[in-house]
Design a protein around this motif. Structure first.
Motif, PDB file in Angstrom:
ATOM      1  N   ALA A 141       0.849  -1.188   0.000  1.00  0.00           N
ATOM      2  CA  ALA A 141       0.000   0.000   0.000  1.00  0.00           C
ATOM      3  C   ALA A 141       0.888   1.243   0.000  1.00  0.00           C
ATOM      4  N   ASN A 142       0.280   2.412  -0.029  1.00  0.00           N
ATOM      5  CA  ASN A 142       1.049   3.651  -0.076  1.00  0.00           C
ATOM      6  C   ASN A 142       1.470   4.154   1.297  1.00  0.00           C
ATOM      7  N   LEU A 143       0.927   3.524   2.367  1.00  0.00           N
ATOM      8  CA  LEU A 143       1.211   3.985   3.720  1.00  0.00           C
ATOM      9  C   LEU A 143       1.749   2.857   4.584  1.00  0.00           C
ATOM     10  N   ASP A 144       2.712   3.173   5.417  1.00  0.00           N
ATOM     11  CA  ASP A 144       3.243   2.216   6.380  1.00  0.00           C
ATOM     12  C   ASP A 144       2.122   1.784   7.321  1.00  0.00           C
ATOM     13  N   VAL A 147       4.954  -2.501   5.500  1.00  0.00           N
ATOM     14  CA  VAL A 147       5.837  -1.997   6.555  1.00  0.00           C
ATOM     15  C   VAL A 147       7.042  -1.294   5.946  1.00  0.00           C
ATOM     16  N   ALA A 148       7.525  -0.286   6.634  1.00  0.00           N
ATOM     17  CA  ALA A 148       8.690   0.477   6.161  1.00  0.00           C
ATOM     18  C   ALA A 148       9.979   0.004   6.807  1.00  0.00           C
ATOM     19  N   THR A 149       9.891  -0.957   7.738  1.00  0.00           N
ATOM     20  CA  THR A 149      11.064  -1.340   8.531  1.00  0.00           C
ATOM     21  C   THR A 149      11.723  -2.627   8.077  1.00  0.00           C
ATOM     22  N   VAL A 150      11.249  -3.259   7.003  1.00  0.00           N
ATOM     23  CA  VAL A 150      11.873  -4.483   6.495  1.00  0.00           C
ATOM     24  C   VAL A 150      12.232  -4.289   5.029  1.00  0.00           C
ATOM     25  N   ASN A 151      13.211  -5.081   4.572  1.00  0.00           N
ATOM     26  CA  ASN A 151      13.683  -4.957   3.195  1.00  0.00           C
ATOM     27  C   ASN A 151      13.167  -6.055   2.279  1.00  0.00           C
ATOM     28  N   GLU A 152      12.724  -7.177   2.856  1.00  0.00           N
ATOM     29  CA  GLU A 152      12.274  -8.303   2.050  1.00  0.00           C
ATOM     30  C   GLU A 152      10.845  -8.686   2.420  1.00  0.00           C
ATOM     31  N   ALA A 153      10.088  -9.061   1.419  1.00  0.00           N
ATOM     32  CA  ALA A 153       8.714  -9.508   1.664  1.00  0.00           C
ATOM     33  C   ALA A 153       8.734 -10.856   2.377  1.00  0.00           C
ATOM     34  N   ASP A 154       7.804 -11.037   3.276  1.00  0.00           N
ATOM     35  CA  ASP A 154       7.675 -12.297   4.002  1.00  0.00           C
ATOM     36  C   ASP A 154       6.191 -12.542   4.249  1.00  0.00           C
ATOM     37  N   TRP A 155       5.529 -13.145   3.258  1.00  0.00           N
ATOM     38  CA  TRP A 155       4.100 -13.396   3.380  1.00  0.00           C
ATOM     39  C   TRP A 155       3.760 -14.787   2.863  1.00  0.00           C
ATOM     40  N   SER A 156       2.630 -15.279   3.283  1.00  0.00           N
ATOM     41  CA  SER A 156       2.185 -16.629   2.917  1.00  0.00           C
ATOM     42  C   SER A 156       0.712 -16.594   2.553  1.00  0.00           C
ATOM     43  N   TRP A 188     -11.512 -27.364   0.490  1.00  0.00           N
ATOM     44  CA  TRP A 188     -12.965 -27.301   0.289  1.00  0.00           C
ATOM     45  C   TRP A 188     -13.537 -25.886   0.401  1.00  0.00           C
ATOM     46  N   GLU A 189     -12.716 -24.888   0.731  1.00  0.00           N
ATOM     47  CA  GLU A 189     -13.269 -23.558   0.970  1.00  0.00           C
ATOM     48  C   GLU A 189     -12.974 -22.591  -0.170  1.00  0.00           C
ATOM     49  N   ARG A 190     -13.734 -21.501  -0.204  1.00  0.00           N
ATOM     50  CA  ARG A 190     -13.593 -20.494  -1.247  1.00  0.00           C
ATOM     51  C   ARG A 190     -13.013 -19.193  -0.713  1.00  0.00           C
ATOM     52  N   THR A 191     -12.319 -19.289   0.417  1.00  0.00           N
ATOM     53  CA  THR A 191     -11.657 -18.126   0.993  1.00  0.00           C
ATOM     54  C   THR A 191     -10.148 -18.332   0.946  1.00  0.00           C
ATOM     55  N   LEU A 192      -9.460 -17.326   0.432  1.00  0.00           N
ATOM     56  CA  LEU A 192      -8.010 -17.360   0.345  1.00  0.00           C
ATOM     57  C   LEU A 192      -7.446 -16.518   1.491  1.00  0.00           C
ATOM     58  N   HIS A 193      -6.659 -17.148   2.348  1.00  0.00           N
ATOM     59  CA  HIS A 193      -6.091 -16.469   3.512  1.00  0.00           C
ATOM     60  C   HIS A 193      -4.659 -16.039   3.212  1.00  0.00           C
ATOM     61  N   LEU A 194      -4.345 -14.776   3.459  1.00  0.00           N
ATOM     62  CA  LEU A 194      -2.998 -14.247   3.249  1.00  0.00           C
ATOM     63  C   LEU A 194      -2.544 -13.519   4.508  1.00  0.00           C
ATOM     64  N   TRP A 195      -1.284 -13.698   4.885  1.00  0.00           N
ATOM     65  CA  TRP A 195      -0.764 -13.035   6.072  1.00  0.00           C
ATOM     66  C   TRP A 195       0.742 -12.809   5.900  1.00  0.00           C
ATOM     67  N   GLY A 196       1.261 -11.844   6.656  1.00  0.00           N
ATOM     68  CA  GLY A 196       2.686 -11.549   6.605  1.00  0.00           C
ATOM     69  C   GLY A 196       2.949 -10.069   6.416  1.00  0.00           C
ATOM     70  N   ARG A 197       4.131  -9.749   5.849  1.00  0.00           N
ATOM     71  CA  ARG A 197       4.543  -8.350   5.685  1.00  0.00           C
ATOM     72  C   ARG A 197       5.156  -8.151   4.293  1.00  0.00           C
ATOM     73  N   ILE A 198       5.002  -6.954   3.774  1.00  0.00           N
ATOM     74  CA  ILE A 198       5.619  -6.597   2.505  1.00  0.00           C
ATOM     75  C   ILE A 198       6.195  -5.187   2.647  1.00  0.00           C
ATOM     76  N   PRO A 199       7.448  -4.966   2.208  1.00  0.00           N
ATOM     77  CA  PRO A 199       8.068  -3.646   2.350  1.00  0.00           C
ATOM     78  C   PRO A 199       7.320  -2.569   1.567  1.00  0.00           C
ATOM     79  N   LEU A 200       7.353  -1.366   2.092  1.00  0.00           N
ATOM     80  CA  LEU A 200       6.701  -0.229   1.459  1.00  0.00           C
ATOM     81  C   LEU A 200       7.241   0.017   0.054  1.00  0.00           C
ATOM     82  N   THR A 201       8.520  -0.322  -0.164  1.00  0.00           N
ATOM     83  CA  THR A 201       9.172  -0.064  -1.454  1.00  0.00           C
ATOM     84  C   THR A 201       9.233  -1.295  -2.359  1.00  0.00           C
ATOM     85  N   ALA A 202       8.585  -2.375  -1.980  1.00  0.00           N
ATOM     86  CA  ALA A 202       8.684  -3.628  -2.737  1.00  0.00           C
ATOM     87  C   ALA A 202       7.936  -3.559  -4.060  1.00  0.00           C
ATOM     88  N   ASN A 203       8.386  -4.351  -5.014  1.00  0.00           N
ATOM     89  CA  ASN A 203       7.654  -4.549  -6.261  1.00  0.00           C
ATOM     90  C   ASN A 203       6.524  -5.551  -6.030  1.00  0.00           C
TER      91      ASN A 203
END
Length: 466
Positions: free
Chosen positions: A186-189, A213-222, A228-243
């Protein structure tokens, strides 16, 4: 002086490597640190009328083949279906026309075509519109009865199933039964990451807990989705400057997904369906009102092997059984494969497959059986389609980024294979003296990084080209 000495040492090393005999190259390969403790099988033969064995190491032992299993699937499909074979997915009805109204049901029948796309479903809907039908007083029924063992392959690991490389297998498919998920900061920390689906769909709900987050350099998400479900769960962190990062995820309940998509396309084209969506069989007297053909099989297997598409392999395997036995199941396909192996002079006990893609860890194949298959293929009328389906070293497919700058670049065409603890590659290599060799290299049960094992394999094969 020291620089000159270094140059001479490098030149000597290059000359030594290039001067290796094939046997020396094999011995050096088996001493590779990445292979310590692993199971290794190698077989290399000439392409003479009576092939000569040039190198062999445990070539009669059984190994997990990973995607090298696709070589058997593709060869069987080309042999039993023919390279000009075309899938024709029909839309049928048991109804009658009353002006612009069709009184009766529509049946979308799956025939095993792995290449069905949203665009082709749209073309099917346009055929309905072109006939002047505006209202359907009946249900939309998706018929997947052509395949009798749907959903997943035997022995597929449960933690594969959320991902696009292990999609559900039915008699009907849509866009390879997978969706691309893109995660961007996103555009904001502190704000939730941006998650988008391609193609856009409401079929999967998103539970997004990835934080920008602005405090990490590498993405770390899963991500995860229960089968059987139709919900996709995502969690973790992605840097503010990441591609942005993308991953393919499998689609649950494929027949309903396809039916829902087709109903939407009909509605967008001005055709109102008054009934419900359900799964069922088309009656024997239903008539075809629209149809969408696939590309010829030669083009389908080219995609299959180049990118190692598991869904294509699984559906083609079942399609062979459907045509040959009237039922699309793996057990029937494997009985046909065993018959064909005998005809080809391959001992059936050297090939134990339980799926068509190689995802299962229950598959077992010998290097000898793979090389024999590659030798047999050279004499079959469909060989051009078979060979052209194989990735080219350093150029395309799963070999696009391997062998670049090496002696084997564009001189080797082969099917790769990889699952956890398994690296395989089998195919054809052209030596610098223009002779051609057939080879299979299989490595199982290693603990080194996969890239280190692949690099060891690549060094060995490059040495054989010289």
């Amino acid at each position: 002086m020291r620089c000159r000495a270094t140059i001479w040492l490098l030149l000597f090393a290059v000359a030594f490597v290039s001067a290796q005999t094939p046997q020396e190259a094999l011995e050096a390969f088996l001493r590779e640190p990445a292979l310590r403790g692993a199971w290794v099988g190698v077989l290399v033969e000439t392409t003479d009328e009576t092939p000569k064995v040039l190198l062999a190491h445990d070539a009669d032992k059984r190994f997990m083949p990973a995607s090298n299993a696709k070589l058997f699937t593709v060869a069987l499909a080309l042999e039993r279906l023919g390279e000009d074979f075309v899938f024709r997915t029909p839309l049928l009805t048991d109804g009658k026309r009353e002006g612009a109204t069709l009184v009766g049901n529509l049946y979308l029948r799956g025939v095993g075509d792995p290449s069905l796309t949203r665009q082709r479903l749209l073309e099917l809907a346009k055929q309905v519109v072109a006939q002047g039908i505006q209202v359907v007083k009946g249900d939309l029924v998706v018929d997947v009865s052509a395949f009798t063992d749907n959903r997943w392959g035997t022995g597929w690991a449960w933690d594969y199933l959320a991902y696009g490389y292990a999609p559900e297998v039915w008699a009907i498919a849509l866009d390879r039964n997978a969706i691309t998920v893109q995660v961007a900061p996103a555009n904001l920390d502190g704000a939730p990451a941006k998650v988008t689906l391609t193609p856009p769909t409401d079929w999967l709900a998103i539970d997004n807990r990835i934080q920008t987050v602005a405090t990490v350099n590498e993405a770390d998400w899963s991500l995860w989705r229960e089968a059987w479900e139709r919900t996709l769960h995502l969690w973790g962190r992605i840097p503010l400057t990441a591609n942005p990062e993308s991953v393919r995820v499998s689609v649950p309940n494929v027949p309903h997904y396809v039916g829902t998509t087709f109903r939407q396309l009909l509605n967008e084209g001005g055709v109102r369906l008054e009934g419900s969506l359900r799964i069922g069989d088309a009656p024997a007297d239903a008539t075809i009102i629209a149809e969408t053909p696939s590309a010829p099989l030669r083009e389908l297997v080219r995609w299959l092997n180049k990118v190692s598409d598991n869904l294509y392999a699984e559906m083609l395997l079942r399609a062979v059984a459907l045509k040959g036995l009237g039922r699309g199941d793996v057990e029937g396909a494997m009985s046909l494969l065993r018959e064909q192996l005998k005809v080809w002079g391959i001992e059936p006990t050297e090939v134990r497959l339980v799926d068509g893609s190689g995802l299962s860890r229950l598959n077992m194949v010998t290097p000898h059986a793979l090389v024999r298959l590659l030798q047999v293929a050279r004499r079959r009328p469909w060989f051009a389609a078979f060979r052209e389906s194989l990735p080219i070293a350093g150029a395309d497919g799963t070999l696009a980024n391997r062998f670049r700058g090496a002696a084997a670049e564009k001189r080797l065409v082969a099917k790769t294979g990889f699952i956890g603890g398994v690296v395989t590659i089998s195919g054809y290599l052209q030596r610098q003296d223009k002779s051609e060799w057939v080879f299979s290299v299989m490595v199982n049960h290693f603990t080194a990084p996969t890239r280190d094992v692949q690099n060891a394999v690549d060094r060995f094969l490059a040495a054989l080209v010289r």
